[in-house]
Design a protein around this motif. Structure first.
Motif, short mmCIF file in Angstrom:
data_model
loop_
_atom_site.label_atom_id
_atom_site.label_comp_id
_atom_site.label_asym_id
_atom_site.label_seq_id
_atom_site.Cartn_x
_atom_site.Cartn_y
_atom_site.Cartn_z
N GLY A 176 -25.47 42.86 -21.45
CA GLY A 176 -24.92 42.60 -23.29
C GLY A 176 -25.06 41.11 -23.49
O GLY A 176 -25.43 41.38 -24.61
N ASN A 177 -25.00 39.88 -22.77
CA ASN A 177 -25.55 39.11 -22.50
C ASN A 177 -26.10 38.33 -22.14
O ASN A 177 -26.88 39.03 -20.64
CB ASN A 177 -23.69 38.27 -22.48
N ASP A 178 -27.32 37.01 -22.19
CA ASP A 178 -28.11 37.11 -21.24
C ASP A 178 -27.52 35.79 -20.05
O ASP A 178 -27.75 34.77 -20.41
CB ASP A 178 -28.79 35.84 -22.42
N VAL A 179 -27.38 37.24 -19.55
CA VAL A 179 -26.75 36.27 -18.29
C VAL A 179 -27.44 36.51 -16.90
O VAL A 179 -27.82 37.41 -16.50
CB VAL A 179 -25.54 37.01 -17.77
N PRO A 180 -28.28 35.69 -16.40
CA PRO A 180 -29.41 35.22 -14.96
C PRO A 180 -28.39 36.58 -13.37
O PRO A 180 -26.80 36.01 -13.64
CB PRO A 180 -29.13 34.09 -14.52
N VAL A 181 -29.01 37.45 -13.22
CA VAL A 181 -28.53 37.88 -12.39
C VAL A 181 -29.28 37.50 -11.05
O VAL A 181 -30.59 37.70 -11.09
CB VAL A 181 -28.48 39.43 -12.18
N VAL A 182 -28.75 37.22 -9.62
CA VAL A 182 -30.01 37.22 -8.32
C VAL A 182 -29.41 37.93 -7.93
O VAL A 182 -27.89 38.62 -7.01
CB VAL A 182 -29.25 35.96 -8.03
N SER A 183 -30.46 38.77 -6.75
CA SER A 183 -29.61 39.72 -6.12
C SER A 183 -29.81 39.97 -4.41
O SER A 183 -31.33 38.71 -4.17
CB SER A 183 -30.80 41.38 -6.45
N VAL A 184 -29.43 39.92 -3.55
CA VAL A 184 -28.89 40.06 -1.91
C VAL A 184 -29.03 41.31 -1.41
O VAL A 184 -28.79 42.57 -1.59
CB VAL A 184 -28.16 39.42 -1.87
N LEU A 185 -29.82 41.68 -0.78
CA LEU A 185 -30.19 42.52 0.91
C LEU A 185 -31.31 43.40 0.03
O LEU A 185 -32.21 43.48 1.14
CB LEU A 185 -29.30 42.40 1.03
N ASN A 186 -31.26 43.79 -1.05
CA ASN A 186 -32.45 44.43 -1.82
C ASN A 186 -32.91 44.62 -2.94
O ASN A 186 -31.73 43.60 -4.06
CB ASN A 186 -32.25 45.97 -1.01
N PRO A 187 -33.83 44.47 -3.97
CA PRO A 187 -34.23 44.30 -5.53
C PRO A 187 -33.32 45.56 -5.69
O PRO A 187 -33.26 46.38 -5.52
CB PRO A 187 -35.83 44.22 -5.06
N ILE A 188 -33.32 44.82 -7.72
CA ILE A 188 -32.82 45.43 -8.71
C ILE A 188 -34.18 46.08 -9.39
O ILE A 188 -35.43 45.42 -9.69
CB ILE A 188 -31.88 44.60 -9.01
N GLY A 189 -34.22 47.33 -9.38
CA GLY A 189 -34.95 48.12 -9.80
C GLY A 189 -36.05 49.23 -9.18
O GLY A 189 -35.80 49.29 -8.01
N PRO A 190 -37.24 50.22 -9.85
CA PRO A 190 -37.57 51.12 -8.59
C PRO A 190 -38.28 51.36 -7.74
O PRO A 190 -38.43 52.28 -6.71
CB PRO A 190 -38.73 51.92 -9.75
N ASP A 191 -38.66 49.68 -7.66
CA ASP A 191 -39.36 49.45 -5.99
C ASP A 191 -38.94 48.99 -4.70
O ASP A 191 -38.29 47.47 -5.15
CB ASP A 191 -40.67 48.91 -6.25
N ILE A 192 -38.29 49.92 -3.85
CA ILE A 192 -37.27 48.80 -2.76
C ILE A 192 -38.12 48.17 -2.27
O ILE A 192 -37.33 47.38 -1.52
CB ILE A 192 -36.55 50.11 -1.80
N ASP A 193 -39.33 47.75 -2.49
CA ASP A 193 -39.80 47.17 -1.60
C ASP A 193 -40.83 46.10 -2.14
O ASP A 193 -40.79 45.23 -2.03
CB ASP A 193 -41.12 47.54 -0.28
N LYS A 194 -39.89 45.90 -3.41
CA LYS A 194 -40.67 44.63 -4.05
C LYS A 194 -39.67 44.00 -4.53
O LYS A 194 -39.04 43.75 -5.17
CB LYS A 194 -41.18 45.38 -6.11
N MET A 195 -40.07 42.46 -4.01
CA MET A 195 -38.69 41.56 -4.48
C MET A 195 -39.11 40.90 -5.50
O MET A 195 -38.33 40.15 -5.84
CB MET A 195 -38.82 40.47 -2.73
N ALA A 196 -40.39 40.43 -5.60
CA ALA A 196 -40.05 40.12 -7.00
C ALA A 196 -39.49 40.81 -8.21
O ALA A 196 -39.36 41.51 -8.13
CB ALA A 196 -41.77 39.72 -7.01
#
Length: 344
Positions: A120-140
């Protein structure tokens, strides 16, 4: 990796969380002294030792950055309860209320969390241990709004673990191996199990006698491995992705009259207990993780983003500490002062 278990939280770690305060983001180029940042830490489970260790790192880095930069950082931890829908709702709320400057998350379901974006707001997110997104092995970062991932490929790590099984079983035929995964429906563990099976399948002498769920918990793993051993007392090894699970497996083996040091036994996480077990020769090796260092790196990148400074989009968790990631007794004996970053 890495590496999650339902261990009762020590009051000292959880008490580090402080009330979420209103903030000025100070996100202009370079930031300035006196800026205030409110950080929400979304744990996959706040009762879990690994998540607590990541949060401890966040807290340590917050204090360091406050002194170094003359800023104020407040934090709040939220409990995802090992439930993907709960954590998804928490991420959506944290990104909408306007009270959070930034968010650090240990995803329960990385692919599923993608549904929260755009926030809802432009809030940056950092993911730890595994990525956010469809590819569990893509760290970018795969999703707009995720600015950095502090992790390593779960499939590559699991393959590295499995290869040590292949090496151990080289002259054993058949070599009977039991697999202990965290949560069988978790995308992270699904990827790990697939990688284990792919590597082990290339050695015809290796027979997988069962795959059980340890839930990142010693007692649940004790029960699961005890049941597995009822029909497999001649087992040659246990491959687990979490140290807490391996602790339970060790107890199950001992209860069944099997000397853990006489078979293959490994875990993942780099807990102080695991490091000692490898040093003592009870475990064959351990996949070391550094959750405190990961938490520190996550907050560093998040504050860099908030201050308009350069952000490292991928922080390879396996490079945060010199030793590892796979460590044998020989490896650990070469660094006698290393004890691990957290207690399982």
């Amino acid at each position: 990796m890495t590496h999650l278990s339902r261990i009762i939280a020590g009051a000292g770690v959880v008490a580090l969380g402080v009330s979420l305060a209103a903030c000025s983001s100070g996100s202009g180029s370079g930031g300035s002294g006196g800026d205030k940042y409110s950080i929400v830490f979304l744990a996959s489970s706040s009762q879990n030792g690994y998540n607590q260790a990541v949060y401890e790192g966040v807290q340590k880095e917050a204090k360091d950055l406050e002194k170094k930069l003359g800023i104020t950082i407040t934090t709040k931890i939220q409990d995802g309860q090992f439930d993907a829908n709960t954590q998804l709702s928490q991420l959506q709320n944290a990104g909408t209320t306007g009270q959070a400057s930034g968010i650090i998350v240990v995803p329960q379901d990385g692919p599923g969390l993608a549904a929260a974006f755009p926030l809802g707001n432009d809030v940056p997110v950092v993911s730890v241990l595994n990525p956010i997104g469809p590819d569990i092995d893509k760290m970018a970062p795969q999703i707009d709004g995720v600015v950095s991932t502090v992790a390593s490929s779960p499939s590559e790590g699991a393959a590295r673990q499995a290869q040590t099984v292949v090496d151990y079983c080289k002259n054993i035929d058949p070599c009977k191996i039991g697999l202990v995964a965290g949560l069988l429906n978790s995308p992270l563990d699904v990827a790990r199990i697939a990688a284990w099976n792919k590597v082990l399948a290339q050695s015809p002498n290796i027979k997988i006698v069962g795959t059980v769920e340890g839930a990142y918990d010693r007692d649940k793993s004790l029960t699961a491995v005890s049941n597995l051993l009822q029909a497999n007392k001649d087992i040659n090894g246990i491959l687990s992705n979490a140290d807490q699970q391996t602790q339970g497996a060790q107890i199950a083996l001992e209860n069944a009259g099997i000397d853990p040091s006489k078979i293959f036994l490994t875990g993942g996480g780099g807990t102080t207990e695991a490091v000692k077990a490898v040093r003592d020769g009870k475990w064959t090796n351990d996949y070391l993780n550094y959750p405190v260092s990961m938490g520190k790196a996550a907050l560093e990148q998040l504050v860099n983003k908030l201050r308009g400074e350069k952000v490292q989009s991928v922080v390879d968790a396996d490079t945060l500490v010199k030793i590892g990631p796979m460590a044998t007794k020989k490896d650990l004996d070469a660094v006698p002062d290393f004890t691990g970053e957290w207690n399982g």
